[in-house]
Structures are given as structure tokens and as C-alpha cells.
Design a protein around this motif. Structure first.
Motif, PDB file in Angstrom:
ATOM      1  N   VAL A  12      -1.583  -1.273  -4.199  1.00 17.38           N
ATOM      2  CA  VAL A  12      -2.719  -0.345  -4.144  1.00 17.38           C
ATOM      3  C   VAL A  12      -2.171   1.061  -3.953  1.00 17.38           C
ATOM      4  O   VAL A  12      -1.369   1.308  -3.039  1.00 17.38           O
ATOM      5  CB  VAL A  12      -3.699  -0.713  -3.016  1.00 17.38           C
ATOM      6  CG1 VAL A  12      -4.798   0.349  -2.897  1.00 17.38           C
ATOM      7  CG2 VAL A  12      -4.322  -2.079  -3.289  1.00 17.38           C
ATOM      8  N   VAL A  55      -8.101   0.491   6.174  1.00 19.23           N
ATOM      9  CA  VAL A  55      -7.790  -0.496   5.149  1.00 19.23           C
ATOM     10  C   VAL A  55      -8.387  -1.832   5.586  1.00 19.23           C
ATOM     11  O   VAL A  55      -8.363  -2.169   6.772  1.00 19.23           O
ATOM     12  CB  VAL A  55      -6.271  -0.627   4.916  1.00 19.23           C
ATOM     13  CG1 VAL A  55      -5.697   0.655   4.329  1.00 19.23           C
ATOM     14  CG2 VAL A  55      -5.542  -0.984   6.203  1.00 19.23           C
ATOM     15  N   TYR A 108       0.847  -1.195   0.000  1.00 18.42           N
ATOM     16  CA  TYR A 108       0.000   0.000   0.000  1.00 18.42           C
ATOM     17  C   TYR A 108       0.880   1.241   0.000  1.00 18.42           C
ATOM     18  O   TYR A 108       1.539   1.558   0.991  1.00 18.42           O
ATOM     19  CB  TYR A 108      -0.907  -0.038   1.234  1.00 18.42           C
ATOM     20  CG  TYR A 108      -1.873   1.123   1.343  1.00 18.42           C
ATOM     21  CD1 TYR A 108      -2.602   1.566   0.242  1.00 18.42           C
ATOM     22  CD2 TYR A 108      -2.068   1.765   2.567  1.00 18.42           C
ATOM     23  CE1 TYR A 108      -3.494   2.620   0.353  1.00 18.42           C
ATOM     24  CE2 TYR A 108      -2.968   2.822   2.685  1.00 18.42           C
ATOM     25  CZ  TYR A 108      -3.672   3.242   1.572  1.00 18.42           C
ATOM     26  OH  TYR A 108      -4.564   4.289   1.685  1.00 18.42           O
ATOM     27  N   THR A 115       0.003  -7.495  -4.950  1.00 13.34           N
ATOM     28  CA  THR A 115      -0.942  -6.457  -5.359  1.00 13.34           C
ATOM     29  C   THR A 115      -0.475  -5.121  -4.799  1.00 13.34           C
ATOM     30  O   THR A 115      -0.213  -5.010  -3.601  1.00 13.34           O
ATOM     31  CB  THR A 115      -2.366  -6.752  -4.851  1.00 13.34           C
ATOM     32  OG1 THR A 115      -2.834  -7.967  -5.447  1.00 13.34           O
ATOM     33  CG2 THR A 115      -3.315  -5.626  -5.223  1.00 13.34           C
ATOM     34  N   ASP A 171      -2.941   5.560  -4.972  1.00 12.92           N
ATOM     35  CA  ASP A 171      -3.770   6.612  -5.546  1.00 12.92           C
ATOM     36  C   ASP A 171      -3.215   7.097  -6.879  1.00 12.92           C
ATOM     37  O   ASP A 171      -3.814   7.965  -7.526  1.00 12.92           O
ATOM     38  CB  ASP A 171      -3.869   7.789  -4.576  1.00 12.92           C
ATOM     39  CG  ASP A 171      -4.631   7.432  -3.311  1.00 12.92           C
ATOM     40  OD1 ASP A 171      -5.454   6.491  -3.358  1.00 12.92           O
ATOM     41  OD2 ASP A 171      -4.396   8.093  -2.271  1.00 12.92           O
ATOM     42  N   PRO A 198      -2.277   5.030  -9.810  1.00  8.47           N
ATOM     43  CA  PRO A 198      -2.145   3.737 -10.493  1.00  8.47           C
ATOM     44  C   PRO A 198      -1.348   3.791 -11.797  1.00  8.47           C
ATOM     45  O   PRO A 198      -0.656   2.825 -12.132  1.00  8.47           O
ATOM     46  CB  PRO A 198      -3.598   3.322 -10.745  1.00  8.47           C
ATOM     47  CG  PRO A 198      -4.373   4.600 -10.710  1.00  8.47           C
ATOM     48  CD  PRO A 198      -3.678   5.460  -9.700  1.00  8.47           C
ATOM     49  N   SER A 247      -3.947  -1.478  -8.379  1.00 11.84           N
ATOM     50  CA  SER A 247      -5.311  -1.026  -8.137  1.00 11.84           C
ATOM     51  C   SER A 247      -5.280   0.313  -7.416  1.00 11.84           C
ATOM     52  O   SER A 247      -4.320   0.628  -6.713  1.00 11.84           O
ATOM     53  CB  SER A 247      -6.068  -2.052  -7.290  1.00 11.84           C
ATOM     54  OG  SER A 247      -7.328  -1.546  -6.879  1.00 11.84           O
ATOM     55  N   ASN A 248      -6.336   1.086  -7.593  1.00 13.95           N
ATOM     56  CA  ASN A 248      -6.489   2.320  -6.816  1.00 13.95           C
ATOM     57  C   ASN A 248      -7.632   2.201  -5.814  1.00 13.95           C
ATOM     58  O   ASN A 248      -8.109   3.205  -5.286  1.00 13.95           O
ATOM     59  CB  ASN A 248      -6.715   3.524  -7.737  1.00 13.95           C
ATOM     60  CG  ASN A 248      -8.011   3.413  -8.527  1.00 13.95           C
ATOM     61  OD1 ASN A 248      -8.661   2.362  -8.542  1.00 13.95           O
ATOM     62  ND2 ASN A 248      -8.384   4.490  -9.204  1.00 13.95           N
ATOM     63  N   ASN A 249      -8.034   0.964  -5.533  1.00 12.50           N
ATOM     64  CA  ASN A 249      -9.136   0.686  -4.610  1.00 12.50           C
ATOM     65  C   ASN A 249      -8.598  -0.067  -3.394  1.00 12.50           C
ATOM     66  O   ASN A 249      -8.095  -1.190  -3.532  1.00 12.50           O
ATOM     67  CB  ASN A 249     -10.208  -0.135  -5.330  1.00 12.50           C
ATOM     68  CG  ASN A 249     -11.454  -0.318  -4.482  1.00 12.50           C
ATOM     69  OD1 ASN A 249     -11.468  -0.029  -3.278  1.00 12.50           O
ATOM     70  ND2 ASN A 249     -12.517  -0.805  -5.107  1.00 12.50           N
ATOM     71  N   THR A 250      -8.699   0.523  -2.216  1.00 12.16           N
ATOM     72  CA  THR A 250      -8.169  -0.135  -1.018  1.00 12.16           C
ATOM     73  C   THR A 250      -8.877  -1.456  -0.713  1.00 12.16           C
ATOM     74  O   THR A 250      -8.327  -2.290   0.000  1.00 12.16           O
ATOM     75  CB  THR A 250      -8.270   0.785   0.215  1.00 12.16           C
ATOM     76  OG1 THR A 250      -9.624   1.229   0.376  1.00 12.16           O
ATOM     77  CG2 THR A 250      -7.352   1.996   0.066  1.00 12.16           C
ATOM     78  N   ASP A 251     -10.072  -1.664  -1.248  1.00 12.65           N
ATOM     79  CA  ASP A 251     -10.761  -2.945  -1.046  1.00 12.65           C
ATOM     80  C   ASP A 251      -9.939  -4.101  -1.604  1.00 12.65           C
ATOM     81  O   ASP A 251     -10.073  -5.246  -1.151  1.00 12.65           O
ATOM     82  CB  ASP A 251     -12.137  -2.937  -1.713  1.00 12.65           C
ATOM     83  CG  ASP A 251     -13.143  -2.063  -0.968  1.00 12.65           C
ATOM     84  OD1 ASP A 251     -12.863  -1.713   0.205  1.00 12.65           O
ATOM     85  OD2 ASP A 251     -14.185  -1.723  -1.550  1.00 12.65           O
ATOM     86  N   ASP A 252      -9.080  -3.811  -2.582  1.00 13.29           N
ATOM     87  CA  ASP A 252      -8.260  -4.857  -3.191  1.00 13.29           C
ATOM     88  C   ASP A 252      -7.060  -5.251  -2.337  1.00 13.29           C
ATOM     89  O   ASP A 252      -6.286  -6.140  -2.717  1.00 13.29           O
ATOM     90  CB  ASP A 252      -7.793  -4.416  -4.583  1.00 13.29           C
ATOM     91  CG  ASP A 252      -8.949  -4.360  -5.574  1.00 13.29           C
ATOM     92  OD1 ASP A 252      -9.892  -5.168  -5.422  1.00 13.29           O
ATOM     93  OD2 ASP A 252      -8.918  -3.511  -6.481  1.00 13.29           O
TER      94      ASP A 252
END
Length: 280
Positions: free
Chosen positions: A140, A187, A117, A138, A142, A144, A165-170
Motif C-alpha cells: 500500500v 491504518v 506500507y 500487498t 501513495d 502506486p 494499492s493506494n488505499n490503506t483499507d487494503d
């Protein structure tokens, strides 16, 4: 030169001390110690009465940096000073600790997932180093597009790549989450997730948050540390202000959170328990 400010406040004073406080509401004592490659100025402010006279402290700091080591609780707002606050050494130690753990584990099985992250894309080099140990990474961020370019470059040069990814859910699910910056927003993570970062998150985070990486304090600098100064904090100043970059080459003996300290073997056991494999 490192400048350390210590405030000594007497909450309870006898009659003689109270009378002295009326005449001399404060006293500043300056001391300088040095070794061949570092110098420390300690300003001890004895506060008997009234507010801290930062103007008088400023006079003592003429020709010296106004970025000072001091207690975190000391309010320096609207003063000429700024508290020294660097995570650079802790970040370097975190990286060496993690890479040492992964080296001892050997090849990670495809079932174990590492998430990285890096919101502002400040630390791409460490993400690339992780590719030496895992094929399931992966990132993550802001930003990407920056990391997508990094992934393409890595694939072209080494054949290794990672998801972006730019989605913290990932970030979820993952077994190991690494954040080289302070985690400032929630997170997703499981309670068993090992989270390596550089400072306690500013928000509530589920998981085992590791944020300190402990190395022995070098004997040659012991004489420089003022009484009451945290040694890890002081080492970060040696690393940045005095450019003692060799401190980052010391392999951490342990890591920890706010409650427990773990030896590398303990972290290895936790990772092995997640993926149920033996060290190669």
C-alpha cells in the motif's frame, strides 16, 4: 565527530550556589574522547540561572557539526542547533530481524498475509526481499505507479509478484504489517496483527506494534558514551555520523514495544499460532 549536549540544571541551590549563580549564571565544560574510528565531543552546560546561552555553546562548536545529540525534550527552535534524529539504523535492524524470522519459519502457507506500507515509496528493496518468503504480499503506497512498475519488473525477473494499492483499507486483513516509515495516519488492523515499524506511530494504531530492535552495544565504543546518553540513540549516531555501517550487520537479539520485549522465538510462536503450521 559526534557532538553531545547535556544540560545540568540545579532546581534547588543553597545560598552559596545562588550567589555563584548571580556571578556565573552558567558554566560549559567540554570533553573529547575518541577511538581509532570515532570521536565524541561532549558539551555539559551547567545552568544555574537564566536561559541557556546557545550563543556561547555555538562558540564551542566552531568547526563542528551543529547537528547534536541531546534530550528529546530540549527545545532547539530558533537556535543554531538541530537535534540528531535518524531512523536508518533501526530500519536496517528491523529488516534483518524480520528476514531472520521468516527464514526460520520456512515457506509461509498461502493463508498468511503480509502487508507492506510504504506511503512515499522510499523502501522498495525490502518489499522485493519479502517475496522470497511469501506469495501473499500487498503493498500500500501513495505512489502506486512506482510499485506497479516494481511488481512488473519482479514478475519478469523472478516470476514473483505482489498486489499494489493506494488505499490503506487494503492493509486489512493481514497477519503481519510492515511499515519502514513512521506510521502517521490510522491504518486498519486487528488486535492480533503483528505490526513492525521503526518508531511508535504518531496516531493510535490497533495491533501489537513492534518498534525497537535490540542489539548489544559493542564493547569497543563503551568508552565514548557520555553518562546519561541512551545507547541505542548513540549507536544510531555512530552508524550515520561515524559511518560505522557494521552495526547494521548485528542480528537483533530481541524486539519490543513500549511495554514488552520479545525474543525471536516468541515472535515465531505468535506467527505460528496465526497460521497453525509447523516450521518446515
Amino acid at each position: 565527530m559526534i557532538t553531545v549536549l547535556r544540560i545540568k540544571k540545579r532546581n534547588e541551590m543553597n545560598l552559596a550556589e545562588r550567589i555563584l549563580g548571580l556571578i556565573r549564571p552558567y558554566k560549559i565544560v567540554e570533553g573529547v574522547v575518541q577511538t581509532d574510528d570515532a570521536q565524541v565531543c561532549t558539551l555539559t552546560y551547567y545552568q544555574r540561572r537564566g536561559n541557556i546561552r546557545y550563543d556561547k555553546l555555538y562558540e564551542k562548536c566552531r568547526g563542528k557539526s551543529k547537528v547534536i545529540l541531546c534530550d528529546r525534550k530540549l527545545n532547539l527552535f530558533n537556535t543554531p542547533f538541530k537535534r540528531f534524529n535518524s531512523l536508518a539504523l533501526n530500519r536496517a535492524l528491523m529488516q534483518s530481524f524480520i528476514l531472520n524470522i521468516l527464514e526460520k519459519l520456512g515457506d509461509l502457507p498461502s493463508g498468511i498475509h503480509i502487508a507492506y506500507y510504504d506511503p512515499d515509496a522510499e523502501f522498495p528493496s525490502f518489499a522485493n526481499k519479502l517475496l522470497c518468503y511469501t506469495t501473499d504480499l500487498t503493498v500500500v503506497t501513495d505512489m502506486p505507479k512506482f510499485y506497479e512498475n516494481e511488481a512488473e519488473r519482479s514478475a519478469a525477473e523472478t516470476g514473483a509478484t505482489f498486489r499494489v494499492s493506494n488505499n490503506t483499507d487494503d492493509l486489512y486483513p493481514c497477519d503481519i504489517l510492515i511499515s519502514p516509515a513512521v506510521i502517521r495516519k490510522p491504518v486498519p488492523a486487528a488486535a492480533s496483527t503483528l505490526i513492525f515499524t521503526v518508531r511508535q506511530p504518531t496516531v493510535t494504531v490497533t495491533g501489537n506494534v513492534i518498534c525497537s530492535y535490540n542489539i548489544p552495544f559493542p564493547d569497543k565504543y563503551l568508552s565514548l558514551v557520555p553518562d546519561g546518553t541512551d545507547k541505542a540513540y548513540f549507536m544510531s549516531a555512530l552508524y550515520i555520523i561515524c559511518r560505522r555501517t557494521e552495526l547494521a550487520d548485528i542480528l537483533p537479539e530481541s524486539c519490543g514495544n513500549n511495554i514488552e520485549t520479545y525474543k525471536p522465538e516468541s515472535i515465531i510462536r505468535q506467527i505460528k499460532a496465526k497460521c497453525s503450521f509447523s516450521v518446515q
